[in-house]
Write a protein that holds these residues in place. Structure first.
Motif, short mmCIF file in Angstrom:
data_model
loop_
_atom_site.label_atom_id
_atom_site.label_comp_id
_atom_site.label_asym_id
_atom_site.label_seq_id
_atom_site.Cartn_x
_atom_site.Cartn_y
_atom_site.Cartn_z
N UNK A 24 80.84 79.00 117.79
CA UNK A 24 80.30 79.01 116.43
C UNK A 24 79.37 77.83 116.19
N UNK A 25 79.73 76.67 116.75
CA UNK A 25 78.87 75.50 116.57
C UNK A 25 77.52 75.71 117.25
N UNK A 26 77.58 76.31 118.44
CA UNK A 26 76.33 76.57 119.16
C UNK A 26 75.48 77.56 118.37
N UNK A 27 76.13 78.61 117.86
CA UNK A 27 75.39 79.61 117.09
C UNK A 27 74.75 78.98 115.86
N UNK A 28 75.50 78.09 115.20
CA UNK A 28 74.98 77.43 114.00
C UNK A 28 73.76 76.58 114.36
N UNK A 29 73.85 75.85 115.48
CA UNK A 29 72.72 75.00 115.88
C UNK A 29 71.52 75.86 116.28
N UNK A 30 71.78 76.98 116.97
CA UNK A 30 70.67 77.86 117.35
C UNK A 30 69.99 78.39 116.09
N UNK A 31 70.80 78.81 115.11
CA UNK A 31 70.24 79.38 113.87
C UNK A 31 69.38 78.33 113.15
N UNK A 227 68.05 67.25 123.48
CA UNK A 227 67.28 66.65 122.38
C UNK A 227 67.85 67.19 121.06
N UNK A 228 67.54 66.51 119.96
CA UNK A 228 67.94 66.99 118.63
C UNK A 228 69.44 67.21 118.53
N UNK A 229 69.87 68.34 117.94
CA UNK A 229 71.32 68.53 117.70
C UNK A 229 72.10 68.64 119.00
N UNK A 230 71.41 68.95 120.09
CA UNK A 230 72.10 69.15 121.37
C UNK A 230 72.58 67.83 121.97
N UNK A 242 72.50 78.14 126.20
CA UNK A 242 71.84 79.09 125.28
C UNK A 242 70.92 80.01 126.09
N UNK A 243 71.04 81.33 125.92
CA UNK A 243 70.20 82.25 126.72
C UNK A 243 68.71 81.98 126.51
N UNK A 244 67.96 82.10 127.59
CA UNK A 244 66.52 81.80 127.55
C UNK A 244 65.79 82.66 126.51
#
Ligand SMILES: C[S@@+](CC[C@H](N)C(=O)[O-])C[C@H]1O[C@@H](n2cnc3c(N)ncnc32)[C@H](O)[C@@H]1O
Length: 331
Positions: A24-31, A227-230, A242-244
Motif C-alpha cells: 500500500x505504501x508503494x502504491x501510494x508513493x507511485x500514485x 530519489x525522492x520518496x524512495x 515498481x514495474x517499468x
C-alpha cells in the motif's frame, strides 16, 4: 565522496523509515509521483514547480558541509580528471548544475576559458542562496586551490557580468544537445548526480562525445540509488520493484530517475565512441540486494548482479584522438 541524492534528502527534510515494500505504501508513493508527473504537463503548474528552489536554494544556510558537498566534492572530481594546470583556457561543459553554477566560478578561477551549463530545469542561479554559495566559495578558493585572489570572478555579480563572454547558460534538456553550438569544442564535459535523471541516457552519452574535442575528457558521477520518496524506505532498492510500465509515467516530465543501471551507462558511453574507465564509489549491501531481489521488476532481476550492486559510480570517458589535455586515471 557524498552519495548526492540521499545526502541532500537527509539534509533537507524528514526521513520516515519504512519497512520493505508494504504494497500500500508503494502504491501510494507511485500514485503521488504519477500525479506530480502529470502536473508537469500543465504549464502553470510546471512554471510554479520550476520556480521553486531545489538543491542549494532550499537550504537554510551555506555551512562548511554544504560548501564541501555542493562545490568541492564535484570540483575535486573534475580536477582529478583534468588537472588545474591543464584547465587553462579550456572550454568546459557542465550538464545539470541545478540551481547554482558554483562550479563555473571555481573552474574560471582556475583559468578555464568558457563555462557552459546545460540543464533542462535550470533553477535561479542568482538566488540569494546561490549568491551566498558563490561568495563563500570565492573566499576560500585562493587558499584551497592555490590561485591568486585576482583570478577569482567577482562573486557578488556572478554569473551576471560574465554571461555571454565566459559563462553560457543553456536552458534545455541534454536530449537537444545538437542545438548547442559546441560540437567538438569542449576540453571537458562533466556532471554530478545527473545521468540517473535524464530522459535519454543515450543522448547524455552521445552529447558527451559530440561536445568533446578529440583527446578531450568527460567525467560523470551517476547516482544509482533511490530519489525522492524512495529514499525513505528501509531497503534502498525498493524503487526497483515498481514495474517499468508504471514507472515511466512517474518520471517522464520531471527528471525523475530513469533507473538505468551501471552496465547500461557503460555500454552507452562505449557505444558513443568513448574510452571509459569507471570507479564504484558506493555499493548497496549484499543484505539489501538479497532481500529486494525476489521483488524486483523483471528488468532488474535479469540484470548482472555486479551492476545491480552499484549505488554511486564515476565514469571517466576519453574521446579518442591526440591527447591535447591529459586525462588522469580515476582516483
Ligand atoms: C539531482 S540534480 C543534481 C544537481 C547538481 N549537479 C548537484 O550535484 O547538486 C539533477 C539535475 O539534472 C537536471 N536534469 C534533469 N534532466 C535533465 C536533462 N534531460 N538534461 C539536462 N539536465 C537535466 C535537473 O534539472 C537537475 O538540475
Amino acid at each position: 565522496m557524498r552519495a548526492i541524492v540521499t545526502g541532500k534528502t537527509e539534509l533537507g527534510g524528514t526521513h520516515r523509515k519504512k519497512g520493505l515494500a508494504p504494497r500500500t505504501q508503494i502504491l501510494a508513493d507511485v500514485a503521488t509521483e504519477l500525479a506530480k508527473n502529470l502536473g508537469m504537463m500543465i504549464p502553470p503548474i510546471r512554471a510554479w514547480r520550476l520556480r521553486r528552489p531545489r538543491t542549494v536554494g532550499e537550504l537554510e544556510e551555506i555551512t562548511t558541509e554544504v560548501m564541501e558537498e555542493f562545490a568541492f566534492a564535484p570540483f575535486e572530481m573534475v580536477t582529478a580528471c583534468l588537472p588545474a594546470a591543464e584547465l587553462r583556457g579550456a572550454t568546459v561543459v557542465e550538464i545539470g548544475p541545478g540551481d547554482n553554477v558554483v562550479l563555473g566560478l571555481a573552474l574560471l578561477a582556475l583559468g578555464a576559458g568558457e563555462y557552459h551549463a546545460i540543464d533542462r530545469f535550470l533553477g535561479d542561479v542568482r538566488s540569494p542562496r546561490a549568491q551566498k554559495l558563490y561568495t563563500t566559495v570565492a573566499r576560500v578558493l585562493p587558499e584551497r586551490m592555490d590561485v591568486p585572489a585576482s583570478a577569482v570572478p567577482e562573486a557578488g555579480n556572478f554569473p551576471k557580468v560574465l554571461l555571454g563572454s565566459k559563462v553560457f547558460l543553456h536552458r534545455r534538456g541534454i536530449e537537444e544537445f545538437r542545438s548547442v553550438p559546441l560540437a567538438g569544442k569542449a576540453d571537458l564535459v562533466f556532471s554530478y548526480g545527473v545521468g540517473q535523471s535524464v530522459a535519454s541516457a543515450e543522448a547524455f552519452a552521445q552529447a558527451t562525445a559530440h561536445f568533446l574535442k578529440p583527446g578531450g575528457s568527460g567525467v560523470h558521477a551517476i547516482q544509482f540509488g533511490p530519489m525522492g520518496p524512495w529514499t525513505e524506505y528501509r531497503n534502498p532498492l525498493t524503487f526497483l520493484t515498481v514495474p517499468e510500465s508504471v514507472w515511466k509515467w512517474t518520471s517522464s516530465h520531471r527528471g525523475g530517475a530513469n533507473r538505468l543501471r551501471y552496465h547500461e551507462f557503460l555500454a552507452l558511453f562505449e557505444k558513443a565512441g568513448l574510452i571509459v574507465e569507471t570507479e564504484t564509489l558506493e555499493e548497496f549491501t549484499e543484505e539489501e540486494h538479497e532481500e529486494a531481489w525476489p521483488h524486483l521488476d523483471r528488468r532488474f532481476s535479469l540484470a548482472p548482479r555486479d551492476s545491480l550492486r552499484v549505488r554511486f559510480a564515476k565514469f571517466v570517458c576519453r574521446k579518442p584522438g591526440p591527447e591535447s589535455r591529459r586525462t588522469g586515471s580515476p582516483s
